[in-house]
Scaffold this motif. Structure first.
Motif, PDB file in Angstrom:
ATOM      1  N   GLN A  40     -14.017  -7.315 -33.110  1.00 50.33           N
ATOM      2  CA  GLN A  40     -14.385  -8.186 -31.847  1.00 50.33           C
ATOM      3  C   GLN A  40     -15.403  -9.378 -32.724  1.00 50.33           C
ATOM      4  O   GLN A  40     -15.417 -10.665 -31.908  1.00 50.33           O
ATOM      5  CB  GLN A  40     -15.498  -7.557 -31.294  1.00 50.33           C
ATOM      6  CG  GLN A  40     -14.818  -6.165 -30.022  1.00 50.33           C
ATOM      7  CD  GLN A  40     -13.695  -6.801 -29.171  1.00 50.33           C
ATOM      8  OE1 GLN A  40     -13.742  -7.506 -28.789  1.00 50.33           O
ATOM      9  NE2 GLN A  40     -12.966  -6.007 -29.553  1.00 50.33           N
ATOM     10  N   VAL A  41     -16.307  -8.749 -33.845  1.00 49.72           N
ATOM     11  CA  VAL A  41     -16.753 -10.107 -34.056  1.00 49.72           C
ATOM     12  C   VAL A  41     -16.191 -11.085 -34.772  1.00 49.72           C
ATOM     13  O   VAL A  41     -16.276 -12.174 -34.351  1.00 49.72           O
ATOM     14  CB  VAL A  41     -17.796  -9.595 -35.127  1.00 49.72           C
ATOM     15  CG1 VAL A  41     -18.216 -10.510 -36.448  1.00 49.72           C
ATOM     16  CG2 VAL A  41     -18.560  -8.599 -35.074  1.00 49.72           C
TER      17      VAL A  41
ATOM     18  N   ARG B 226     -15.338  -2.551 -34.386  1.00 46.59           N
ATOM     19  CA  ARG B 226     -16.596  -3.216 -34.198  1.00 46.59           C
ATOM     20  C   ARG B 226     -16.430  -5.418 -34.895  1.00 46.59           C
ATOM     21  O   ARG B 226     -17.061  -5.854 -34.138  1.00 46.59           O
ATOM     22  CB  ARG B 226     -17.896  -2.944 -34.550  1.00 46.59           C
ATOM     23  CG  ARG B 226     -18.985  -3.564 -33.989  1.00 46.59           C
ATOM     24  CD  ARG B 226     -20.359  -3.512 -34.944  1.00 46.59           C
ATOM     25  NE  ARG B 226     -20.727  -3.613 -36.098  1.00 46.59           N
ATOM     26  CZ  ARG B 226     -20.241  -4.551 -37.452  1.00 46.59           C
ATOM     27  NH1 ARG B 226     -20.641  -5.834 -36.627  1.00 46.59           N
ATOM     28  NH2 ARG B 226     -19.749  -4.675 -38.302  1.00 46.59           N
TER      29      ARG B 226
ATOM     30  N   MET C   9     -13.364 -11.960 -33.638  1.00 48.52           N
ATOM     31  CA  MET C   9     -11.807 -12.953 -32.541  1.00 48.52           C
ATOM     32  C   MET C   9     -13.668 -13.655 -31.545  1.00 48.52           C
ATOM     33  O   MET C   9     -12.407 -14.315 -31.086  1.00 48.52           O
ATOM     34  CB  MET C   9     -12.012 -11.558 -31.185  1.00 48.52           C
ATOM     35  CG  MET C   9     -10.634 -10.848 -31.655  1.00 48.52           C
ATOM     36  SD  MET C   9     -10.227  -9.401 -31.110  1.00 48.52           S
ATOM     37  CE  MET C   9      -9.559 -10.026 -29.521  1.00 48.52           C
ATOM     38  N   LYS C  10     -14.632 -13.496 -32.000  1.00 46.27           N
ATOM     39  CA  LYS C  10     -16.252 -14.493 -31.525  1.00 46.27           C
ATOM     40  C   LYS C  10     -16.218 -15.206 -32.087  1.00 46.27           C
ATOM     41  O   LYS C  10     -16.384 -16.324 -31.232  1.00 46.27           O
ATOM     42  CB  LYS C  10     -16.627 -13.679 -31.106  1.00 46.27           C
ATOM     43  CG  LYS C  10     -16.739 -12.890 -29.873  1.00 46.27           C
ATOM     44  CD  LYS C  10     -18.182 -11.709 -29.557  1.00 46.27           C
ATOM     45  CE  LYS C  10     -18.249 -10.596 -29.179  1.00 46.27           C
ATOM     46  NZ  LYS C  10     -19.149 -10.041 -28.589  1.00 46.27           N
ATOM     47  N   ARG C  11     -15.329 -15.479 -33.342  1.00 42.59           N
ATOM     48  CA  ARG C  11     -15.340 -16.792 -34.236  1.00 42.59           C
ATOM     49  C   ARG C  11     -14.665 -18.059 -33.644  1.00 42.59           C
ATOM     50  O   ARG C  11     -13.658 -17.852 -33.641  1.00 42.59           O
ATOM     51  CB  ARG C  11     -15.598 -16.611 -35.708  1.00 42.59           C
ATOM     52  CG  ARG C  11     -16.519 -16.080 -36.315  1.00 42.59           C
ATOM     53  CD  ARG C  11     -15.992 -15.407 -38.116  1.00 42.59           C
ATOM     54  NE  ARG C  11     -17.121 -14.866 -37.801  1.00 42.59           N
ATOM     55  CZ  ARG C  11     -17.406 -14.578 -39.736  1.00 42.59           C
ATOM     56  NH1 ARG C  11     -16.218 -14.765 -40.685  1.00 42.59           N
ATOM     57  NH2 ARG C  11     -18.187 -13.598 -39.852  1.00 42.59           N
TER      58      ARG C  11
END
Length: 115
Positions: free
Chosen positions: A110-111, A107, A113-115
């Motif tokens: 994923q957080v 999780r 990588m979205k930055r």
């Protein structure tokens, strides 16, 4: 990192003959000398054969920190014969805990990588 000098130390400590080591490993004297001096790094098969010759773990030839996980139990065994004081339900609880940690790490990845 592989440390060839350990082979020399084992030869001295066990009073072995170099000829026996390199013959058993299927290499030449020059190759063994180069491995010991750090000039060349042996392949996995050679490391395994030298470890077998001295009856040591392959890890003996590598400079690495050893990390031991202690969950408060003792388990002894070799292959199919295992004994200890850990219960199956404790192992299952530990597995579930590790799965939760893995999910949380996924999780977080994923957080990030979205930055």
């Amino acid at each position: 990192m592989f440390k060839g000098q350990i082979i020399s130390d084992l030869i001295d400590k066990r009073r072995a003959k170099k000829v026996d080591v390199y013959t058993y490993a299927g290499i030449t004297k020059a190759t063994l000398d180069n491995i010991i001096k750090g000039i060349s790094i042996p392949n996995c098969t050679t490391i395994e054969k030298i470890a077998d010759f001295f009856d040591v773990s392959i890890d003996e030839f590598f400079e690495r920190e050893k990390h031991h996980l202690n969950i408060g139990h003792t388990v002894n065994g070799n292959g199919n014969n295992v004994s200890g004081d850990i219960q199956l339900h404790e192992c299952q609880k530990e597995i579930e805990h590790l799965k939760e940690l893995l999910n949380e790490k996924e999780r977080l990845i994923q957080v990030l990588m979205k930055r």
